[in-house]
Each structure stands twice: as C-alpha cells, then as structure tokens.
Design an enzyme around this catalytic site. Structure first.
Site, PDB file in Angstrom:
ATOM      1  N   PRO A  17       0.983  -1.257   0.016  1.00 23.70           N
ATOM      2  CA  PRO A  17      -0.070   0.063   0.124  1.00 23.70           C
ATOM      3  C   PRO A  17       0.783   1.118  -0.128  1.00 23.70           C
ATOM      4  CG  PRO A  17      -0.588  -1.555   1.761  1.00 23.70           C
ATOM      5  CD  PRO A  17       0.587  -1.922   1.300  1.00 23.70           C
ATOM      6  N   CYS A  18       0.230   2.440  -0.365  1.00 20.25           N
ATOM      7  CA  CYS A  18       1.001   3.657  -0.248  1.00 20.25           C
ATOM      8  C   CYS A  18       1.814   4.028   1.213  1.00 20.25           C
ATOM      9  CB  CYS A  18       0.062   4.805  -0.530  1.00 20.25           C
ATOM     10  SG  CYS A  18      -0.780   5.444   0.877  1.00 20.25           S
ATOM     11  N   LEU A  19       2.946   4.719   1.018  1.00 13.79           N
ATOM     12  CA  LEU A  19       3.683   4.707   2.191  1.00 13.79           C
ATOM     13  C   LEU A  19       2.803   5.524   3.313  1.00 13.79           C
ATOM     14  CD1 LEU A  19       6.873   6.039   0.292  1.00 13.79           C
ATOM     15  CD2 LEU A  19       6.693   3.827   1.456  1.00 13.79           C
ATOM     16  N   SER A  40       0.238   4.761   4.230  1.00 16.62           N
ATOM     17  CA  SER A  40      -0.259   3.743   5.315  1.00 16.62           C
ATOM     18  C   SER A  40       0.632   3.171   6.459  1.00 16.62           C
ATOM     19  CB  SER A  40      -0.878   2.611   4.306  1.00 16.62           C
ATOM     20  OG  SER A  40       0.481   1.551   3.817  1.00 16.62           O
TER      21      SER A  40
END
Length: 264
Positions: free
Chosen positions: A168-170, A172
């Site tokens: 997931p995107c950073l 997160s």
C-alpha cells in the site's frame, strides 16, 4: 477463463483511463487493457507523490516504454489538502478523491481501478471516493480475486511484477492521526529498501507510531535477527531529525498494524 471474463467486462466499457500505482493489481489491468482494447481506447495515469514508492514510479515508466502506453504522470494534489495531511481514519478517501479528480480534470474517459474482490472485505474509504467519482472496478465486475489476477499477470508475461508483495502507499505506514509528512515518507521508503537489501527479505514495513519507529518482518526473518546494532544505526541515519531520536523496534509483520480502523 479469468482472462475471458475480464476481457468481456473491458469490452463493455467506453474508452478507459486506468489509474496505475505500480503494484501488481493495477499494472496487470493496464497491460491487459492496453493489449486487448488497443492504444486508442486506453490512457494510463500514474500519480507521482511522496506517498508513492520511487520503485513503483520507475516500474510504471519502464512498462510504459515496453508496452507503448499513453502514460500521463500527474500530481494529484493530496498534500495540499489539510484533511489528508491530518491523517484521519478515512485518509484514503481524500487521497483517492484527489487522484480521481485529477484524472477527470484532464480526461473524459471512464476511470477504472485495480480493485479486486478480496479488497471488498477490508475497510477501504478509497472505495467510497471511487463510488463518488463513478470509477469502475473491472476485476470486481469479473469476479476476480488477488490469486486470479496474479495468475493472469503470469499468463501475460509480467515476470517479477506478478510476484510483487502487497505494498500500500507509504502513508499507510503512519499511525492514524499522526500528520503525514513528505520527509518522513521518503525516510520510510529508504528504510524499507535498506532492510530488504541487508536481510534479503520480501516483506518489510517501516511504521511510524507514537511510541517510535517499528520495522515489521515475517516471523522467520524476525527470529533470525539478533542484536543487529549496525542495522539499527543505519536505519537511524536515514530518519529525519524529529524521528532519529525515537526508539527503533523490530516486530512481527501485521497487515495494517499502523492503522486504527473506525471505532478504534
């Protein structure tokens, strides 16, 4: 059969704008859509942001060159939104809302995402943003789960992309209600790369929590890690000044362990 179901869904759509993050889900969708529908019917959009790992952006650019995509890189503008930076439980709603809004501002095509049926069981505010923006999810409409799309990626010859771990995107990695800071996200990305290189692992998460910085590893790798002071020092050197003085701990990997869900 999986491929035929997905192609049938894509055939029913008008020309599409594929939102691509660089992960296996959206990359597989972009490759198949472009090959099946043809370049005239497909545009590929990728948001460049501190929350997107650099390797993900490079991967998108590499495949765009290989496949001849009509790739549009854009800044979705989420960091200009204080609601996103405040990192509430529904942060993803604001992130995805900005992404889909940025795509819609430059394209009149039907936006499609790499959401699959396994994603529907999680708390995903981004799906609410997708619903508001009229985004379609071809995997969901075709009844395809994560395992199915990985098999499809292998059939399409995507190589290492098919085996990419979930990432997931950073943002997160930052515990809910701790403000999202671009410098901290760059450090998180750098720490995860360092640990992967040093330990040869696939799954690693660098979490920013109120209690400090936590590096999560799968159980076997964690059990083999004993008193690695050099690794701790190397991690500390990558952190911005406001994080460098915090404790660094190693814990078992838990999906979404920096995220406090609704009601938590």
């Amino acid at each position: 059969m999986t491929r035929q179901r997905l192609e049938a869904v894509l055939s029913s759509l008008p020309p599409v704008a594929v939102a691509v993050s660089g992960g296996v889900d959206s990359m597989t969708l972009a490759v198949l859509a472009h090959r099946f529908l043809g370049p005239a019917a497909v545009e590929i959009f990728h948001a460049v942001s501190p929350a997107v790992p650099v390797d993900g952006t490079r991967r998108v650019q590499l495949w765009a060159e290989r496949e001849g995509w009509n790739l549009v890189a854009l800044d979705a503008g989420e960091f200009a939104d204080g609601r996103y930076r405040d990192n509430p439980v529904n942060r993803c709603f604001f992130c995805k809302g900005h992404l889909y809004g940025a795509i819609a501002a430059v394209s009149r095509r039907q936006i499609v995402s790499g959401t699959n049926i396994d994603d529907l069981g999680d708390y995903r505010p981004g799906l609410d943003a997708a619903r508001s923006a009229g985004v379609r999810h071809p995997y969901v409409e075709a009844g395809i789960d994560k395992a199915g799309l990985r098999d499809l990626a292998r059939q399409l010859g995507l190589g290492a992309v098919a085996e990419l771990p979930a990432s997931p995107c950073l943002a997160s990695r930052v515990e809910t209600a701790i403000p999202i800071d671009p410098e901290a996200l760059l450090a998180v990305d750098a720490v995860e790369k360092l640990v992967i290189e040093r330990l040869g692992v696939q799954t690693v998460r660098c979490r920013i929590r109120r209690a400090g910085v936590v590096v999560e590893l799968d159980a076997p790798e964690l059990a083999a890690l004993h008193g690695d002071g050099e690794l701790v020092a190397a991690i500390t050197a990558l952190l911005p000044s406001d994080l460098a003085g915090r404790s660094i701990a190693f814990e078992p990997y838990r999906r979404g362990s920096a995220f406090l869900g609704a009601g938590a």
